[in-house]
Design an enzyme around this catalytic site. Sequence first.
Site, short mmCIF file in Angstrom:
data_model
loop_
_atom_site.label_atom_id
_atom_site.label_comp_id
_atom_site.label_asym_id
_atom_site.label_seq_id
_atom_site.Cartn_x
_atom_site.Cartn_y
_atom_site.Cartn_z
N ARG A 44 83.77 6.62 41.93
CA ARG A 44 83.72 5.63 43.02
C ARG A 44 83.90 4.25 42.40
NH1 ARG A 44 78.16 8.34 44.97
NH2 ARG A 44 79.07 10.10 46.06
N ARG A 137 77.31 3.38 53.10
CA ARG A 137 77.65 3.33 51.66
C ARG A 137 79.16 3.28 51.45
NH1 ARG A 137 75.36 7.91 47.61
NH2 ARG A 137 77.20 9.03 48.36
N ARG A 148 78.76 16.85 53.28
CA ARG A 148 77.48 16.44 52.69
C ARG A 148 76.33 16.57 53.71
NH1 ARG A 148 77.93 12.91 47.69
NH2 ARG A 148 79.92 13.57 46.89
N1 ATP Z 1 64.80 3.25 51.79
C1 ATP Z 1 66.06 2.89 52.06
N2 ATP Z 1 66.32 2.19 53.17
C2 ATP Z 1 67.59 1.82 53.49
N3 ATP Z 1 68.69 2.13 52.74
C3 ATP Z 1 68.48 2.85 51.62
C4 ATP Z 1 67.17 3.26 51.22
N4 ATP Z 1 67.29 3.96 50.07
C5 ATP Z 1 68.60 3.98 49.76
N5 ATP Z 1 69.32 3.31 50.68
C6 ATP Z 1 70.78 3.15 50.73
O1 ATP Z 1 71.31 4.42 51.10
C7 ATP Z 1 72.53 4.67 50.42
C8 ATP Z 1 72.41 5.99 49.67
O2 ATP Z 1 71.54 5.83 48.57
P1 ATP Z 1 71.86 6.45 47.16
O3 ATP Z 1 73.28 6.23 46.79
O4 ATP Z 1 70.82 5.98 46.22
O5 ATP Z 1 71.65 8.01 47.51
P2 ATP Z 1 71.73 9.28 46.57
O6 ATP Z 1 70.63 10.17 47.00
O7 ATP Z 1 71.74 8.87 45.15
O8 ATP Z 1 73.14 9.89 46.98
P3 ATP Z 1 74.12 10.82 46.13
O9 ATP Z 1 73.40 12.09 45.86
O10 ATP Z 1 75.30 10.98 47.04
O11 ATP Z 1 74.49 10.09 44.87
C9 ATP Z 1 72.80 3.49 49.50
O12 ATP Z 1 73.75 2.64 50.12
C10 ATP Z 1 71.42 2.81 49.39
O13 ATP Z 1 71.54 1.42 49.21
N1 LIG Z 2 73.57 20.85 40.09
C1 LIG Z 2 73.95 19.60 39.80
N2 LIG Z 2 74.04 18.69 40.78
C2 LIG Z 2 74.39 17.43 40.45
C3 LIG Z 2 74.66 17.06 39.13
N3 LIG Z 2 74.99 15.73 39.12
C4 LIG Z 2 74.90 15.31 40.39
N4 LIG Z 2 74.54 16.33 41.19
C5 LIG Z 2 74.32 16.32 42.63
O1 LIG Z 2 75.57 16.31 43.29
C6 LIG Z 2 75.41 15.74 44.58
C7 LIG Z 2 76.54 14.79 44.83
O2 LIG Z 2 76.51 13.72 43.92
P1 LIG Z 2 77.53 12.47 44.11
O3 LIG Z 2 77.31 11.59 42.92
O4 LIG Z 2 78.90 13.03 44.22
O5 LIG Z 2 77.11 11.81 45.40
C8 LIG Z 2 74.03 15.06 44.59
O6 LIG Z 2 73.17 15.89 45.36
C9 LIG Z 2 73.62 15.09 43.15
O7 LIG Z 2 72.21 15.24 43.02
C10 LIG Z 2 74.56 18.05 38.11
O8 LIG Z 2 74.77 17.82 36.92
N5 LIG Z 2 74.20 19.29 38.50
#
Ligand code: ATP
Ligand SMILES: Nc1nc2c(ncn2[C@@H]2O[C@H](COP(=O)(O)O)[C@@H](O)[C@H]2O)c(=O)[nH]1
Length: 196
Positions: A44, A137, A148
């Site tokens: 991204r 996002r 998703r």
């Molecule tokens: N408590 C909250 N309130 C509002 N927005 C939030 C909150 N927590 C996270 N966000 C926003 O929600 C979006 C998703 O958060 P984030 O990318 O951290 O999710 P993630 O679980 O890591 O997703 P992925 O598994 O796809 O990487 C982001 O744009 C973030 O800024």
């Molecule tokens: N089993 C695994 N899941 C993983 C790993 N690294 C990330 N993730 C999960 O993939 C989804 C999507 O991630 P994104 O970065 O494309 O949004 C998210 O639920 C991650 O937790 C891994 O090494 N193994």
Amino acid sequence: MSGPRPVVLSGPSGAGKSTLMKRLMKDHEGVFGFSVSHTTRNPRPGEEDGKDYHFTTREVMQEGIDNGEFIETAEFSGNFYGTSKAAIEDVRAKNLICILDVDIQGVRRIKETDLNPIYISIQPPSMEILEKRLRDRQTETEESLQKRLEVARIDMELSKEPGVFDVVIINDDLERAYEELKEILNEEIQKVQAKS
Ligand SMILES: Nc1ncnc2c1ncn2[C@@H]1O[C@H](COP(=O)(O)OP(=O)(O)OP(=O)(O)O)[C@@H](O)[C@H]1O
Ligand SMILES: Nc1nc2c(ncn2[C@@H]2O[C@H](COP(=O)(O)O)[C@@H](O)[C@H]2O)c(=O)[nH]1
């Protein structure tokens, strides 16, 4: 295994795992190390190879899997993801708390290993809010967003199963969720800080 206990953060895409983890790492410099996963998805904007993920191809990743280089792999929303032994070893060698961000399949695979992490599920307050966060996002196409959300429904159900996670945090208010996360990890954080 010796050293501080690793931490597995799991939960639906968009629940806020990366947001919470990045803040935790920023506020506790020299305490946590991120296990950099491999993925076949495209980077991204702003994501760095080797920092956010090791971006790779299916062929290269398959070769690594065949050579026994991964502790777990999963197919998520049309792409491969996986945790290499080297990713964990890199963090462990520095005596830091290793944070793994993996999906529910990864959680199940890791449970078959001797990693012995703390399992934390980060959950959104509702499907509606999750969808809004993912849309806002602006990282997904409509197709990948729908995939998703489909996986998220299953994840939200599975996270309620007793014994899968040590703790489930509902990430409604970010500040409150962050405080809860810090509280859970406080003992491990203190152990690492005491040694440095
Ligand atoms: N408590 C909250 N309130 C509002 N927005 C939030 C909150 N927590 C996270 N966000 C926003 O929600 C979006 C998703 O958060 P984030 O990318 O951290 O999710 P993630 O679980 O890591 O997703 P992925 O598994 O796809 O990487 C982001 O744009 C973030 O800024
Ligand atoms: N089993 C695994 N899941 C993983 C790993 N690294 C990330 N993730 C999960 O993939 C989804 C999507 O991630 P994104 O970065 O494309 O949004 C998210 O639920 C991650 O937790 C891994 O090494 N193994």
